[in-house]
Design a protein around this motif. Structure first.
Motif, PDB file in Angstrom:
ATOM      1  N   ASP A 166       2.168  -4.902   6.724  1.00 31.09           N
ATOM      2  CA  ASP A 166       2.327  -4.058   5.658  1.00 31.09           C
ATOM      3  C   ASP A 166       2.505  -5.127   4.590  1.00 31.09           C
ATOM      4  OD1 ASP A 166       1.699  -1.811   4.113  1.00 31.09           O
ATOM      5  OD2 ASP A 166       3.011  -0.863   5.387  1.00 31.09           O
ATOM      6  N   TRP A 167       1.227  -6.110   4.062  1.00 27.31           N
ATOM      7  CA  TRP A 167       1.339  -6.667   3.000  1.00 27.31           C
ATOM      8  C   TRP A 167       1.387  -5.883   1.574  1.00 27.31           C
ATOM      9  CZ3 TRP A 167      -2.240  -9.156   6.758  1.00 27.31           C
ATOM     10  CH2 TRP A 167      -1.829  -9.758   7.479  1.00 27.31           C
ATOM     11  N   ASP A 168       1.004  -5.011   1.571  1.00 21.30           N
ATOM     12  CA  ASP A 168       0.643  -4.611  -0.102  1.00 21.30           C
ATOM     13  C   ASP A 168       2.635  -3.570  -0.249  1.00 21.30           C
ATOM     14  OD1 ASP A 168      -1.789  -4.368  -0.401  1.00 21.30           O
ATOM     15  OD2 ASP A 168      -2.103  -2.571   0.532  1.00 21.30           O
ATOM     16  N   ALA A 169       3.073  -3.601   1.306  1.00 20.92           N
ATOM     17  CA  ALA A 169       4.410  -2.596   0.658  1.00 20.92           C
ATOM     18  C   ALA A 169       5.784  -3.663   0.450  1.00 20.92           C
ATOM     19  CB  ALA A 169       5.108  -2.270   2.022  1.00 20.92           C
ATOM     20  N   VAL A 170       5.386  -5.536   1.126  1.00 23.09           N
ATOM     21  CA  VAL A 170       5.921  -6.694   1.125  1.00 23.09           C
ATOM     22  C   VAL A 170       6.262  -6.567  -0.261  1.00 23.09           C
ATOM     23  CG1 VAL A 170       5.733  -8.884   1.268  1.00 23.09           C
ATOM     24  CG2 VAL A 170       5.994  -6.940   3.602  1.00 23.09           C
ATOM     25  N   LEU A 171       4.754  -6.950  -1.179  1.00 25.41           N
ATOM     26  CA  LEU A 171       4.464  -7.231  -2.485  1.00 25.41           C
ATOM     27  C   LEU A 171       4.750  -6.382  -3.608  1.00 25.41           C
ATOM     28  CD1 LEU A 171       0.912  -8.581  -1.953  1.00 25.41           C
ATOM     29  CD2 LEU A 171       2.865  -9.574  -2.412  1.00 25.41           C
ATOM     30  N   ALA A 172       5.285  -4.911  -3.519  1.00 24.51           N
ATOM     31  CA  ALA A 172       4.976  -3.705  -3.860  1.00 24.51           C
ATOM     32  C   ALA A 172       6.813  -3.229  -3.698  1.00 24.51           C
ATOM     33  CB  ALA A 172       4.841  -1.645  -3.565  1.00 24.51           C
TER      34      ALA A 172
END
Length: 965
Positions: free
Chosen positions: A657-663
């Motif tokens: 879940d790369w969006d979550a990491v970058l958020a």
């Protein structure tokens, strides 16, 4: 204090005066009353009219009322007639004549003098500021207005007309018949006329700068002219002067004509009006501070600007605001409501969609406050906090006024500041939380509560700088209180010392506290567990997992020290490749079944979550993280806190879940060459996420922001080395990437961490060796990784190792190994490893000329990569497909991945239940544009109605705060 100003939008008044002048010249005199608020240009208009009359042959008599002449008789009359009116200075003729009779006699003589002047030629009698004239002159002007209709005399009088808190006296026209007086009220400048004045002063000004000046001028000619005068005196370059934003404080203006005009307006409005105006400015400044802290624009009726003033509708919020201002200023609430409405009509205030009145520009608000000393401002902020608290405003709104205000010395003030600080921490604004906690220390409170505040404040200050909060924590330890409070303070101080690099001092302090609490088994167990954990984190001391546990203190309850030892032993066994994931999970579940002290919970559940994450039990890991973080809500300085926050990001990365990491807050912000903490797990996972989503340049900037040679030798630094190696490998630098992979492995091996579940450095190093043409070394590393993975036993670890072993082996045997890897990874969470295995399998199939099967595997890899947003892996798969003779696939045409950014954003808002009109307003788009994007989104998602959007769109981005809560 009028400034010379050009007339604007006053042609109608000049035409009126010209017509009345012609009538007077024909022998039909009249009184014309020019009324207007302060600064609307009454004086300039009167001067222009006088020049106009003089040009037409009329004799001009001038007079002006001033507050200084208000107590002396005939001050204005003597200005009009000069030496001819010396008889006005004479005392009563005899002792038997009363003062009133003498004034009547003087008035009659003055009228005869006016008649004498009129017989010589038409007169233009100009009296400015009649509201400030002496009483005798005002009475004479009123009587003259009744008699002048038979003379060639035009009386033109200006009078201030403005709604103030204290009701003003009767105007000059009070009691006169409308037939005897023509009243003309001067309106504020329109926006167009104000903009013309700005462009006349600054011809090259940008549109935004012009609009800003118009707002600050508030439709008041005098105020706008003063602002332009100050701006023209700036020493900036011409380009900066025409494009830079207006300052928000009057301190930046020189020579200061703008605040002087505002002070003059307030002085003329009276004490009650000045107090109300300043109280409104104080109330608004707290709102502005809150908006600035939240990084939102100046409040305009939406978001943070709406909830600070209680009320269910705009009118109710407006009434609440007026009531608060009235109580702060000790004024009549009804008069305050009227004043707010009147000032809004004049343009000095604006009423937004939320119903609240605000100053037209922050510069105007600051000018209103500039007349108050800092002490009076603090008292006003305190009063604002009390009134907002009484009305039920949110704690954040109250806290900003408490922050700027004087001490309240009431328990509720500390409650509000602490609650607001907690909100700011949850919102990711630690600086605001620090400000509130520092302000809370100014209030009287019990030692126990003061220790809690000091611990929270020290935790936040240490987060900004390793040693920043040490004095606060040391003070908390010295305060009297219960054993639990002292224990919390001691643990916090020890953690801060360890993070600043002084682990020896932390251990020494913990041992001293342990000796002091020798008769208390529970606290002693906790202190020993803290010592154990801090020692394990420090590479320069022997690891606690290998030390024999000291004898636990006698007493009831679970032996925390023994539990901590066993938990660390499980972790060590897992990383050393000695136990399987199933055995590790059985052990940690047994250790977390019993009850535990709240201070001990983070140790047990935190370590358990770490092992669960490695074992790919991600749901259980998240549950354990939440349970471990619950006791730490207000206890940020705990040895487990940063480990738990790291694990939250690691779990998101394990799910791909790369969006979550970058958020994650601060994940993409480097502490460039700083002496503070080195890279965190959020930074490590952000680099990998950026690489996988095709943003290598941003990943490189993030990596360059850390000076790894000077960073602490910690698990975090080891893992960041792995992330840098991933970036270098993806950038076509296999030699440099290999160096980082091997260094990461060397550092982990020094801690006997041979199994690399989170940072599989052997796999990365083997890939680099293959790229460098060193297959034998690659095969050796892959075989070792496969051996350790078989011991650990999770599908992800085994599949990843078999994939690498197959690539290094090659041929038919390698093909069988990659096929086994694909089968294992289909059951593993995440999906990124499955894509890599499909690509490896497809590459070997192509090498063996089995193109049809290769294309099937690679097409599946592309589909999985599209769903995950794995841009890097998708490109690799597409390149291999092209090599295998397949057409290069284009962008997906259907499904969520086919949506453009605009379509995804608009569809997401529609899925939340917003109408097309609301979406258009929120995104500043035309309604037709919203409809076009929604139609395209429906087609790509394969749906026909709005209610199907929530199910068709992918899940909302990961919210770390929500998951932690």
């Amino acid at each position: 204090m009028p400034l010379a100003e050009p007339l604007s939008e006053r042609d109608d008044a000049l035409r009126l005066l010209a017509a009345q002048g012609e009538r007077a010249r024909a022998g039909a005199g009249r009184l014309v009353l020019l009324r207007g608020a302060t600064g609307t240009g009454r004086t300039a208009l009167l001067g222009a009219a006088a020049e106009q009359a003089a040009g037409r042959g009329m004799r001009v008599l001038r007079g002006r009322g001033t507050p200084e002449d208000g107590g002396a008789d005939w001050g204005v009359a003597r200005q009009l007639f000069g030496a001819d009116a010396d008889f006005l200075r004479e005392p009563p003729a005899s002792a038997g004549t009363s003062r009133a009779e003498h004034r009547r006699t003087q008035g009659a003589l003055l009228w005869r003098l006016l008649e004498t002047y009129a017989r010589r030629g038409p007169l233009f009698v100009a009296v400015d500021d009649a509201h400030a004239a002496d009483a005798a002159s005002r009475r004479w002007l009123t009587e003259a207005a009744r008699l002048v209709d038979g003379l060639p005399v035009l009386l033109v009088v200006t009078e201030r007309s403005q709604y103030d808190i204290d009701p003003a006296g009767h105007g000059l026209a009070h009691g006169l018949s409308p037939a005897l007086v023509h009243t003309h009220t001067l309106a504020p400048l329109s926006a167009g006329a104000a903009a013309d004045l700005v462009r006349a002063a600054f011809p090259d000004a940008e549109p935004g700068r012009v609009a800003d000046c118009v707002r600050a001028g508030a439709g008041n000619p005098l105020l706008l002219r003063a602002l332009l005068h100050d701006l023209s005196s700036w020493t900036e370059s011409a380009a900066e002067g025409t494009s830079a934003a207006l300052p928000e404080t009057c301190a930046a203006l020189y020579p200061g004509a703008y605040p002087d005009v505002v002070s003059w307006w307030l002085a003329g409005a009276g004490g009650s009006t000045a107090r109300a105006a300043r109280c409104l400015a104080v109330l608004e400044s707290g709102e502005a501070d809150r908006a600035a802290a939240a990084r939102t624009p100046e409040p305009a009726g939406d978001g943070i600007g709406r909830d600070w003033c209680p009320g269910y509708c705009p009118d109710e919020r407006r009434d609440t605001q007026a009531r608060i201002v009235a109580r702060m200023a000790q004024a009549d609430p009804d008069r305050v409501t009227g004043w707010l409405t009147a000032m809004t009509r004049l343009g000095l205030l604006r009423r937004d969609t939320d119903g609240l009145h605000r100053y037209a520009h922050p510069l105007l608000r600051d000018a209103v406050l500039s007349g108050w000393t800092s002490g009076r401002r603090r008292e006003a902020h305190r009063a604002a906090a009390e009134e907002l608290m009484r009305e039920g405003a949110p704690v954040g709104a109250v806290a900003w006024h408490l922050y700027h205000g004087a001490a309240v010395a009431e328990p509720w003030a500390v409650d509000v500041l602490l609650d607001a600080a907690a909100e700011e921490v949850r919102a990711g604004r630690p600086r605001c939380a620090v400000a509130f906690l520092r302000r809370a220390l100014d209030e009287p409170m019990e030692p126990v509560r003061r220790a809690t505040v000091l611990i929270q404040l020290g935790s936040l200050e240490c987060a900004a700088h390793p040693s920043g909060g040490l004095p606060r924590l040391a003070q908390a330890v010295r305060l009297p209180g219960g054993s639990r409070d002292r224990l919390r303070a001691t643990v916090a101080l020890a953690t801060a010392l360890a993070r600043s690099g002084d682990v020896a001092a932390a251990r020494r302090m913990l041992r001293e506290e342990e000796r002091r609490l020798a008769g208390r088994p529970g606290p002693v167990r906790t202190l020993r567990a803290v010592t154990l954990l801090l020692s394990d984190a420090a590479p320069q001391v022997s690891r606690a997992g290998h030390e024999p546990p000291p004898p636990g203190p006698e007493g009831d309850g679970p032996d925390l020290l023994d539990a901590a030892h066993r938990m660390l032993a499980v972790r060590h066994g897992a990383t050393a490749g000695q136990i399987s994931s199933r055995e590790a999970m059985e052990r940690i579940r047994a250790l977390t079944e019993g009850p535990a002290d709240p201070v001990a919970v983070p140790f047990l559940y935190g370590m358990a979550a770490l092992v669960a994450h490695w074992a790919d039990e991600l749901d259980e890991a998240e549950r354990l993280i939440r349970r471990a973080l619950d006791p730490l809500a207000s206890f940020l300085l705990h040895p487990m806190h940063h480990i738990l926050t790291d694990m939250r990001v690691d779990v998101a990365a394990a799910r791909a879940d790369w969006d979550a990491v970058l958020a994650e807050p601060h994940a993409r912000t480097a502490r460039i060459r700083s002496s503070g903490p080195g890279p965190t797990s959020a930074h490590t996972q952000a680099v990998i996420a950026l690489v996988e989503t095709g943003r290598r340049e941003e990943a490189a900037r993030l990596v360059d922001g850390f000076d790894l040679p000077t960073a602490a030798d910690s698990w975090r630094t080891h893992r960041f080395l792995y992330a840098r190696a991933v970036l270098r490998a993806a950038s076509g630098q296999p030699e440099r990437a290999l160096e980082d992979f091997l260094e990461c492995g060397r550092r982990q091996a020094s801690r006997e961490a041979h199994l690399s579940v989170v940072s599989p450095w052997r796999v990365g190093a083997a890939e680099c060796l293959l790229a460098l043409g060193r297959p034998h070394e690659a095969l050796e590393l892959a075989a070792e990784e496969a051996r350790l993975a078989e011991v650990w036993g999770t599908a992800r670890a085994r599949g990843r190792a078999l994939r690498m072993l197959g690539e290094a082996t090659g041929g038919r045997r390698g093909l069988r190994l990659t096929a086994r890897a694909v089968g294992l990874l289909r059951a593993a969470p995440g999906g990124a490893e499955l894509i890599a295995a499909l690509i490896a399998h497809g590459r070997l199939l192509l090498a063996l000329r089995e193109r049809s099967q290769a294309r099937a595997a690679l097409h599946e890899a592309v589909e999985h990569a599209e769903r995950l947003g794995a841009v890097r892996l998708r490109r690799v798969a597409e390149d291999l497909l092209h090599e295998g003779g397949a057409r290069r696939p284009g962008a997906p045409r259907t499904g969520p991945q086919a949506l453009t950014d605009s379509e995804r954003r608009i569809a997401g808002l529609a899925a939340e239940g917003r109408t097309n009109a609301e979406i258009a307003a929120a995104l500043h788009l035309a309604r037709r544009t919203v409809e076009i994007h929604l139609t395209a989104a429906y087609r790509k998602l394969g749906i026909t109605r709005r209610t199907q959007l929530p199910a068709a769109l992918p899940p909302a981005p990961y919210n770390p705060a929500a998951r932690a809560g």
